[in-house]
Design an enzyme around this catalytic site. Sequence first.
Site, short mmCIF file in Angstrom:
data_model
loop_
_atom_site.label_atom_id
_atom_site.label_comp_id
_atom_site.label_asym_id
_atom_site.label_seq_id
_atom_site.Cartn_x
_atom_site.Cartn_y
_atom_site.Cartn_z
N GLU A 33 0.00 0.24 7.30
CA GLU A 33 -0.72 -0.69 6.42
C GLU A 33 -0.34 -2.13 6.77
OE1 GLU A 33 0.85 -0.63 2.40
OE2 GLU A 33 -1.16 -0.83 1.56
N HIS A 35 0.81 -5.82 6.43
CA HIS A 35 1.71 -6.49 5.49
C HIS A 35 1.73 -7.99 5.75
CE1 HIS A 35 3.08 -2.52 4.28
NE2 HIS A 35 3.75 -3.08 3.30
N ASP A 44 6.29 0.12 5.03
CA ASP A 44 6.54 1.12 3.97
C ASP A 44 7.31 2.32 4.51
OD1 ASP A 44 5.02 -0.65 2.53
OD2 ASP A 44 3.44 0.76 2.00
N HIS A 119 5.25 3.77 -0.63
CA HIS A 119 3.90 3.19 -0.61
C HIS A 119 3.26 3.45 -1.97
CE1 HIS A 119 -0.14 2.16 0.79
NE2 HIS A 119 -0.56 3.40 0.62
N GLU A 121 0.44 3.56 -3.49
CA GLU A 121 -0.73 4.39 -3.74
C GLU A 121 -0.48 5.88 -3.53
OE1 GLU A 121 -0.53 1.57 -2.14
OE2 GLU A 121 -2.32 0.34 -2.34
N HIS A 175 3.16 -6.29 -2.78
CA HIS A 175 2.77 -5.91 -1.42
C HIS A 175 2.94 -7.10 -0.47
CE1 HIS A 175 0.65 -4.12 1.91
NE2 HIS A 175 -0.10 -5.19 1.97
N GLU A 180 9.64 -6.41 -0.40
CA GLU A 180 9.59 -5.78 0.92
C GLU A 180 10.13 -6.71 2.01
OE1 GLU A 180 6.03 -2.57 0.78
OE2 GLU A 180 5.38 -4.64 0.94
ZN ZN Z 1 4.44 -2.13 1.59
MN MN Z 2 2.09 0.04 0.78
#
Ligand code: ZN
Ligand code: MN
Length: 264
Positions: A33, A35, A44, A119, A121, A175, A180
Site C-alpha cells: 500500500e 504510504h 504495514d 493494516h 482494513e 495512515h 508509522e
Molecule cells: Zn500503513
Molecule cells: Mn495500511
Amino acid sequence: MPTVFLEELDAETYQQKVSQPGSTLIIPTGATEQHGPHMPLGVDAMLSKAISGMVAEKIGALVAPVFSYGYKSQPRSGGGNHRVGTTSLGATALISMTEDVVGSFITQGFDNIVVLNGHFENYQFLYEGLDNAVSHSRLAGLSARAALLSYWDFVDETTLKKVFPDGFLGWDIEHGGVLETSLMLLLHPEKVDMSRVIDHPPATLTPYDIFPEDPARTPSSGCLSSAKGASAQSGQLLLDAVTDAVADSLRSEFTLQTNPSEVN
Ligand code: ZN
Ligand code: MN
C-alpha cells in the site's frame, strides 16, 4: 544466531519447537500500500513483522512469514484503493488465506496462534478466517486457542500524549502519519526520506463512503495526516509500549512455554 522467524528454520528444528507444550505462533499481517512519497509500499508488513519478532522474543514464540497483501485500502483509513502502488486482496481471498494458514499451523501442533495486524482494513476479515479455522479445528478434536489484535490498540494514554502533544485524532487517520513514520524511523531508518514529507493538515473526511472512490476527497500526498512530527524517539516510545503490552496480554491469555529461552 538463533531466530524466531520460522522461514529461517529447518523442518526438524521447527517440528521440535511446534511439539513443545505451550507452543505459540505469531502471524504478522500487513499490506502492499502506498504510504506517501516518504515511505515504501511495504510499511504495514515491515512493521507488523518487526513488532511480531520482538513480542516473540519476549514470550518464546515463533513468527510465521508475513501476509504481505491486505484487504482493499479504503479512503477513510488508507487513502483509497485507487492509488498507484496499492495492491490488495478482496475479502474472500483474505478470509480464505487466513483460514487455510491458521488451520494448517493448528494441525501441525501449535497450541496458541496470534494474528498481529498491521493494516487497518484487514481486521474483520482476519477475524472471520481465524474464527473459522479455530471452529474447524475444534470439530477435529484439537484444542488450540487464538488471539487477534492490531498493534496500535496497545498504545497507552501516556505514550499517546507524548507522541501527539498537539492532540490525537484517531488511528484511522494515522495512515502515513506520525505513528508509522516514527516506527519506521526507528526500525528501518534507511527506508524513510523525511525531506519528502508533505506537511498538510489532517484529512477532512465524510462519515460515510461513496462508490466509485473519489480521489479528490483525500490528500494528494496519499497520507491522511502529516508525518512532520515523527521521530525515532517517538518510535521507541511506541514500540516499547506496544511490545510490552502485547506480551503482557498474551501471557495472561495463554499458557506459554515454561522456558521460553529453549525456543531460541
Ligand atoms: Zn500503513
Ligand atoms: Mn495500511
